[in-house]
Design a protein around this motif. Structure first.
Motif, PDB file in Angstrom:
ATOM      1  N   GLY A 202       0.740  -1.333  -0.075  1.00 38.50           N
ATOM      2  CA  GLY A 202      -0.071  -0.139   0.069  1.00 38.50           C
ATOM      3  C   GLY A 202       0.929   1.201   0.020  1.00 38.50           C
ATOM      4  O   GLY A 202       0.231   2.330  -0.206  1.00 38.50           O
ATOM      5  N   ALA A 203       2.198   0.966   0.425  1.00 38.47           N
ATOM      6  CA  ALA A 203       3.116   2.269   0.310  1.00 38.47           C
ATOM      7  C   ALA A 203       2.896   2.869  -0.939  1.00 38.47           C
ATOM      8  O   ALA A 203       3.595   4.094  -1.233  1.00 38.47           O
ATOM      9  CB  ALA A 203       4.421   1.902   0.767  1.00 38.47           C
ATOM     10  N   LEU A 204       2.913   2.108  -2.010  1.00 44.60           N
ATOM     11  CA  LEU A 204       3.077   2.761  -3.381  1.00 44.60           C
ATOM     12  C   LEU A 204       1.636   3.371  -3.746  1.00 44.60           C
ATOM     13  O   LEU A 204       1.732   4.695  -4.462  1.00 44.60           O
ATOM     14  CB  LEU A 204       3.084   1.572  -4.549  1.00 44.60           C
ATOM     15  CG  LEU A 204       4.513   0.983  -4.229  1.00 44.60           C
ATOM     16  CD1 LEU A 204       4.533  -0.123  -5.513  1.00 44.60           C
ATOM     17  CD2 LEU A 204       5.558   1.863  -4.615  1.00 44.60           C
ATOM     18  N   VAL A 253      -1.950  15.268 -14.380  1.00 47.43           N
ATOM     19  CA  VAL A 253      -2.757  13.744 -14.661  1.00 47.43           C
ATOM     20  C   VAL A 253      -1.930  13.104 -15.638  1.00 47.43           C
ATOM     21  O   VAL A 253      -1.943  11.788 -15.544  1.00 47.43           O
ATOM     22  CB  VAL A 253      -3.825  14.443 -15.545  1.00 47.43           C
ATOM     23  CG1 VAL A 253      -4.726  13.504 -16.044  1.00 47.43           C
ATOM     24  CG2 VAL A 253      -4.865  15.258 -14.252  1.00 47.43           C
ATOM     25  N   ALA A 254      -1.179  13.335 -16.508  1.00 46.55           N
ATOM     26  CA  ALA A 254      -0.691  12.758 -17.583  1.00 46.55           C
ATOM     27  C   ALA A 254       0.612  11.881 -16.686  1.00 46.55           C
ATOM     28  O   ALA A 254       0.765  10.587 -17.124  1.00 46.55           O
ATOM     29  CB  ALA A 254       0.367  13.505 -18.565  1.00 46.55           C
ATOM     30  N   ILE A 255       1.166  12.307 -15.943  1.00 48.89           N
ATOM     31  CA  ILE A 255       2.096  11.624 -14.910  1.00 48.89           C
ATOM     32  C   ILE A 255       1.396  10.488 -14.298  1.00 48.89           C
ATOM     33  O   ILE A 255       1.935   9.424 -14.203  1.00 48.89           O
ATOM     34  CB  ILE A 255       2.940  12.450 -14.040  1.00 48.89           C
ATOM     35  CG1 ILE A 255       3.810  13.557 -14.973  1.00 48.89           C
ATOM     36  CG2 ILE A 255       3.827  11.686 -13.250  1.00 48.89           C
ATOM     37  CD1 ILE A 255       4.557  14.527 -14.336  1.00 48.89           C
ATOM     38  N   GLY A 256       0.297  10.978 -13.687  1.00 49.14           N
ATOM     39  CA  GLY A 256      -0.364  10.040 -12.894  1.00 49.14           C
ATOM     40  C   GLY A 256      -0.945   8.874 -13.701  1.00 49.14           C
ATOM     41  O   GLY A 256      -0.950   7.403 -13.380  1.00 49.14           O
ATOM     42  N   THR A 257      -1.480   9.089 -14.800  1.00 46.76           N
ATOM     43  CA  THR A 257      -1.945   8.149 -15.989  1.00 46.76           C
ATOM     44  C   THR A 257      -0.594   7.023 -16.200  1.00 46.76           C
ATOM     45  O   THR A 257      -0.678   5.943 -16.089  1.00 46.76           O
ATOM     46  CB  THR A 257      -2.331   8.505 -17.071  1.00 46.76           C
ATOM     47  OG1 THR A 257      -3.386   9.633 -16.816  1.00 46.76           O
ATOM     48  CG2 THR A 257      -2.944   7.477 -18.195  1.00 46.76           C
ATOM     49  N   GLY A 258       0.720   7.842 -16.259  1.00 44.49           N
ATOM     50  CA  GLY A 258       1.832   6.832 -16.382  1.00 44.49           C
ATOM     51  C   GLY A 258       2.193   5.988 -15.573  1.00 44.49           C
ATOM     52  O   GLY A 258       2.785   4.732 -15.608  1.00 44.49           O
ATOM     53  N   VAL A 261       0.990   1.698 -13.346  1.00 40.79           N
ATOM     54  CA  VAL A 261       1.667   0.289 -13.158  1.00 40.79           C
ATOM     55  C   VAL A 261       1.884   0.153 -11.783  1.00 40.79           C
ATOM     56  O   VAL A 261       2.016  -0.940 -11.340  1.00 40.79           O
ATOM     57  CB  VAL A 261       2.969   0.268 -13.924  1.00 40.79           C
ATOM     58  CG1 VAL A 261       2.643   0.337 -15.437  1.00 40.79           C
ATOM     59  CG2 VAL A 261       3.978   1.412 -13.409  1.00 40.79           C
ATOM     60  N   ILE A 262       1.972   1.134 -10.729  1.00 37.69           N
ATOM     61  CA  ILE A 262       2.004   1.018  -9.222  1.00 37.69           C
ATOM     62  C   ILE A 262       0.843   1.057  -8.480  1.00 37.69           C
ATOM     63  O   ILE A 262       0.907   1.043  -7.340  1.00 37.69           O
ATOM     64  CB  ILE A 262       3.013   2.006  -8.678  1.00 37.69           C
ATOM     65  CG1 ILE A 262       2.430   3.403  -8.621  1.00 37.69           C
ATOM     66  CG2 ILE A 262       4.357   1.864  -9.249  1.00 37.69           C
ATOM     67  CD1 ILE A 262       3.199   4.313  -7.903  1.00 37.69           C
ATOM     68  N   THR A 263      -0.400   1.001  -9.275  1.00 35.50           N
ATOM     69  CA  THR A 263      -1.661   1.158  -8.530  1.00 35.50           C
ATOM     70  C   THR A 263      -2.590  -0.070  -9.197  1.00 35.50           C
ATOM     71  O   THR A 263      -2.160  -0.738  -9.972  1.00 35.50           O
ATOM     72  CB  THR A 263      -2.316   2.321  -9.232  1.00 35.50           C
ATOM     73  OG1 THR A 263      -2.627   2.114 -10.454  1.00 35.50           O
ATOM     74  CG2 THR A 263      -1.400   3.584  -8.748  1.00 35.50           C
ATOM     75  N   PRO A 264      -3.776  -0.316  -8.493  1.00 36.02           N
ATOM     76  CA  PRO A 264      -4.708  -1.543  -9.131  1.00 36.02           C
ATOM     77  C   PRO A 264      -5.380  -0.981 -10.336  1.00 36.02           C
ATOM     78  O   PRO A 264      -6.455  -1.384 -10.577  1.00 36.02           O
ATOM     79  CB  PRO A 264      -5.494  -1.614  -7.817  1.00 36.02           C
ATOM     80  CG  PRO A 264      -5.755  -0.380  -7.036  1.00 36.02           C
ATOM     81  CD  PRO A 264      -4.232   0.231  -7.249  1.00 36.02           C
ATOM     82  N   PHE A 265      -5.236   0.508 -10.678  1.00 31.96           N
ATOM     83  CA  PHE A 265      -6.015   1.026 -11.882  1.00 31.96           C
ATOM     84  C   PHE A 265      -5.383   0.707 -12.993  1.00 31.96           C
ATOM     85  O   PHE A 265      -4.468   0.517 -13.330  1.00 31.96           O
ATOM     86  CB  PHE A 265      -5.971   2.608 -11.554  1.00 31.96           C
ATOM     87  CG  PHE A 265      -5.958   2.914 -10.081  1.00 31.96           C
ATOM     88  CD1 PHE A 265      -6.992   2.459  -9.333  1.00 31.96           C
ATOM     89  CD2 PHE A 265      -5.333   4.054  -9.535  1.00 31.96           C
ATOM     90  CE1 PHE A 265      -7.161   2.859  -7.738  1.00 31.96           C
ATOM     91  CE2 PHE A 265      -5.429   4.591  -8.344  1.00 31.96           C
ATOM     92  CZ  PHE A 265      -6.357   3.949  -7.535  1.00 31.96           C
ATOM     93  N   THR A 266      -6.586   0.810 -13.952  1.00 27.50           N
ATOM     94  CA  THR A 266      -6.302   0.888 -15.580  1.00 27.50           C
ATOM     95  C   THR A 266      -5.643   1.983 -15.847  1.00 27.50           C
ATOM     96  O   THR A 266      -5.908   3.169 -14.924  1.00 27.50           O
ATOM     97  CB  THR A 266      -7.428   0.345 -16.169  1.00 27.50           C
ATOM     98  OG1 THR A 266      -8.381   1.557 -16.161  1.00 27.50           O
ATOM     99  CG2 THR A 266      -8.005  -0.882 -15.859  1.00 27.50           C
TER     100      THR A 266
END
Length: 333
Positions: A202-204, A253-258, A261-266
């Motif tokens: 969860g730290a990520l 937002v662009a960086i968050g989208t990239g 890979v460290i999240t459970p999100f698409t």
């Protein structure tokens, strides 16, 4: 004594080793990228310091370099806390809440009748809220402050029989606890989320929230300084511009989208979550700026060189952390 010290060193070493192993290459990659950005920013600041000629330019570069130095310290502390485990991270955020609440109360004068409520806030509410987060008692930590503490603070104040500005004093105390403690505590609460199919620590998720929120602030500042022309609301925040908000927000937002890979999100979900963080972070900073203007101060404090106080750095987190936490918990657990 030596055996105790050796045991402590072994425990810390094991914690670091475990943290590095469980985060796989992602944490190291993100740490390297952050370190690289800080090095580049430091070099750019050094070059600009030697090239600017105008007094206004010197002031801007001096402020930029002060911010960069502060980022070195904050990133080092945050990385150390994450590597040493969830308990250390929780203690760090509890300390930040304590300091932020102290800044808020310092700038909102109180009376003798408020002292019992303030004692409760600093020495009972802060540790108890973070203890509830640490044991994962979601049902209580989510209502402890907005229900029980909100009723307790005016109840204690009224015992002082001082009705001067009673409503204003009560509202300030409640608002301070809400921002500095309740909202902020949702950031480390991400460490205890149990998301099916998500094997990374969860730290990520916490790192994701802090990265998007803080990069949004940084890029809004940069875009505003480089291309800002249209003042968003000079009476509240003279430095905020429409160009800075749009350019910095979209970049974050662009960086968050990239970083999906460290999240459970698409990627699409990460874009939506990043937009929530950026939008909530903007309004958090905007609301706290309005409070500062009302109080007649520029910063909440002077603890962090180039950044003001602790609350100045948490302003984008206090609004975004609860939203990000609850959206993640509702949709992905």
């Amino acid at each position: 004594m030596n055996s105790s010290m050796n045991s402590l060193i072994t425990t810390v070493t094991d914690s670091v080793t475990t943290a590095l192993a469980t985060t796989k290459p992602l944490f190291l990659w993100l740490s390297g990228a952050t370190l690289g950005l800080l090095v580049v920013a430091t070099l750019i600041g050094a070059v600009l310091a030697h090239r600017v000629r105008t007094p206004a330019g010197h002031d801007t570069v001096r402020n930029l370099n002060a911010r960069i130095r502060s980022w070195w310290v904050m990133v080092a502390l945050f990385a150390a806390a994450m590597l040493l485990g969830s308990v250390v991270t929780l203690v760090l955020f509890a300390l930040l809440s304590y300091l932020a609440l102290r800044e808020f109360i310092t700038l909102t004068p109180t009376r003798r009748g408020d002292h019992a409520g303030l004692f409760l806030s600093f020495f009972v509410v802060v540790p108890l809220q973070y203890w509830l987060v640490g044991i994962g008692w979601y049902g209580l930590f989510s209502i402890f402050i907005p229900v029980y503490v909100f009723m307790a603070l005016p109840s204690l104040s009224v015992l002082g029989a001082d009705t001067t500005d009673f409503l204003t004093r009560t509202a300030k105390a409640q608002w301070g606890v809400m921002l500095a403690v309740y909202c902020t505590s949702h950031a480390p609460a991400l460490l205890w989320l149990d998301i099916p199919g998500y094997e990374l620590p969860g730290a990520l998720l916490l790192l994701y929230l802090m990265t998007v929120a803080q990069l949004s602030d940084v890029f809004q500042y940069v875009f505003g300084k480089l291309w800002g022309r249209t003042r968003l609301s000079p009476g509240i925040s003279p430095s905020k511009t429409v160009e800075g908000l749009v350019g910095g927000g979209l970049t974050a937002v662009a960086i968050g989208t990239g970083l999906h890979v460290i999240t459970p999100f698409t990627p699409l979900q990460a874009a939506g979550m990043s937009l929530v963080i950026v939008t909530a972070g903007f309004f958090g900073g905007f609301v706290l700026s309005a409070m500062k203007r009302d109080l007649g101060v520029k910063d909440w404090g002077t603890m962090i060189e180039g950044h003001g106080g602790v609350l100045d750095r948490l302003d984008s987190v206090v609004f975004s952390a609860p939203l990000f936490f609850h959206l993640t918990r509702y949709w992905f657990t």
